[in-house]
Design an enzyme around this catalytic site. Structure first.
Site, mmCIF file in Angstrom:
data_model
loop_
_atom_site.group_PDB
_atom_site.id
_atom_site.type_symbol
_atom_site.label_atom_id
_atom_site.label_comp_id
_atom_site.label_asym_id
_atom_site.label_seq_id
_atom_site.Cartn_x
_atom_site.Cartn_y
_atom_site.Cartn_z
ATOM 1 N N ASP A 151 0.838 -1.207 0.000
ATOM 2 C CA ASP A 151 0.000 0.000 0.000
ATOM 3 C C ASP A 151 0.874 1.260 0.000
ATOM 4 O O ASP A 151 0.539 2.261 -0.643
ATOM 5 C CB ASP A 151 -0.928 -0.007 1.223
ATOM 6 C CG ASP A 151 -1.789 -1.259 1.261
ATOM 7 O OD1 ASP A 151 -2.297 -1.644 0.191
ATOM 8 O OD2 ASP A 151 -1.923 -1.866 2.327
ATOM 9 N N HIS A 179 -5.367 -3.650 5.552
ATOM 10 C CA HIS A 179 -4.989 -3.947 4.162
ATOM 11 C C HIS A 179 -6.182 -4.533 3.402
ATOM 12 O O HIS A 179 -6.210 -5.716 3.096
ATOM 13 C CB HIS A 179 -3.784 -4.897 4.118
ATOM 14 C CG HIS A 179 -3.430 -5.286 2.716
ATOM 15 N ND1 HIS A 179 -2.905 -4.387 1.813
ATOM 16 C CD2 HIS A 179 -3.565 -6.454 2.033
ATOM 17 C CE1 HIS A 179 -2.733 -4.982 0.649
ATOM 18 N NE2 HIS A 179 -3.129 -6.249 0.753
#
Ligand code: NAD
Ligand code: LMR
Length: 332
Positions: A151, A179
């Site tokens: 990310d 996530h």
């Protein structure tokens, strides 16, 4: 002597990650564990003229024990990936058991190792790992990490693209939360160098970072999810750990951790709706995480509204992971 283990080493992530680890000067021994093909992957990598000695293990002949014994770092990309139309939570039913069993092996044979979990859904698999380690009396929260580096990598890449900057690595952008989708909260207000964009560009950029995984899943048309970018991201995190182990200081990674178990984490926990697990910037030391950097009080009003959404999703996923171990029939 540093021994690294990849569990799930024959897969889409496992193979390129193992290649990158074989090239690392920080690793002396690299053990590859998988339910298929790991001896083949190990034989292939072993021809590369770098110092790490590579061995491959299957479950037969106490392979999990052989792979894990003496490990300093274990990275886990084992488990099934998404197909178009699936959420990461749809992977829970299969991957939860895979992670539980691998962590049981770590608890038995490498209880002091750093453990890095890539297998999805990370929001639940890390709580599963924590509960299994607790059950075996070897839970060290400073050594258990959910890998959310992809990310961060995406936020650097996509931000540079929006701003027309040629070098994405020039950006440092904290990405916190979890996530998956809207549990991923990029903090553009804290980006360095500062990011100045219109509200509509900002909204589109945040969405792209949050749902970057879907882009790859759709482009691969049923043949899996991110593997090469994930191998890069996983390697980046492992290398940070190994640099810290080698004595380098001031290394910080965003990672999904058990907040109450790390110095500074309890304060952050009270700022994130009391959640036990959250991805935050964590300072790494030779023996594990040394400090959670509390940046929640510095976020913008807009980011606070993103965080409120993230808390709800995370709370459910964390509880689902904990329940999987605590309420398992054999635990009752
Ligand atoms: P893959 O199917 O290509 O590889 C998975 C590997 O795990 C296979 O080689 C399989 O044999 C192995 N495996 C299955 N059960 C095992 C067990 N019990 N012990 C050891 N190995 C076992 O999948 P992939 O594309 O490499 O993805 C792996 C996982 O990583 C998925 O769950 C995916 O969603 C996740 N992922 C996470 C991130 C992240 O940012 N954290 C990014 C990408 C993918
Ligand atoms: C990703 O972010 O690419 C991974 O979590 C894999 C996925 O399922 O999207």
């Amino acid at each position: 002597m540093v021994k690294a283990v990849v569990a799930g080493a024959s897969g889409g992530i496992g193979q390129p990650l193992s290649l990158l680890l074989k090239l690392s000067p920080y690793i002396d021994e690299l053990a590859l564990y998988d339910v298929v093909n790991s001896p083949g992957v190990a034989a292939d990598l072993s021809h590369i003229s770098t110092k790490a000695k590579v061995t491959g293990y299957l479950p037969a002949n106490d392979g999990l024990k052989g792979a894990m014994t003496g490990a300093d770092v274990v990275v886990i990309p084992a488990g099934i990936p998404r197909k178009p139309g699936m959420t990461r939570d749809d992977l829970f039913n299969i991957n939860a058991g895979i992670v539980r069993d691998l962590i049981t092996g770590i608890a038995q044979y490498a209880p002091k190792a750093f453990v890095l979990i890539i297998s999805n859904p990370v929001n639940s698999t890390v709580p599963i790992a924590a509960e299994v380690l607790k059950k075996h009396g070897v839970f060290d929260p400073t050594k258990l990490f959910g890998v959310t580096t992809l990310d961060v990598v995406r936020s650097e890449t996509f931000t540079a693209a929006v701003l027309g900057e040629s070098d994405p690595s020039a950006f440092k952008i904290p990405v916190i939360g979890g996530h998956s989708g809207d549990t991923i909260v990029p903090l553009l207000s804290l980006a360095r160098p500062a990011v100045t964009i219109s509200d509509s560009d900002r909204d589109a950029l945040i969405k792209r970072i949050q749902f970057g995984g879907d882009e790859v899943v759709e482009a691969k048309e049923g043949k899996g999810s991110a593997t090469l970018s994930m191998a890069h991201a996983g390697f980046r995190f492992v290398e940070s750990i190994l640099k810290a182990v080698a004595g380098e200081t001031g290394i910080v990674e965003n990672t999904y951790v058990y907040l109450p178990g790390i110095p500074g984490g309890s304060e952050t926990k009270s700022d994130v709706a009391g959640l036990d697990f959250f991805s935050v910037p964590v300072e790494l030391g030779a023996d594990g995480a040394v400090k959670v950097q509390n940046i929640i009080s510095s976020v913008s009003e807009y980011e606070k509204s993103l965080l409120e959404v993230a808390y709800k999703g995370l709370s459910t996923s964390i509880q689902k992971g904990v329940d999987f171990v605590v309420n398992a029939p054999e635990s009752k």
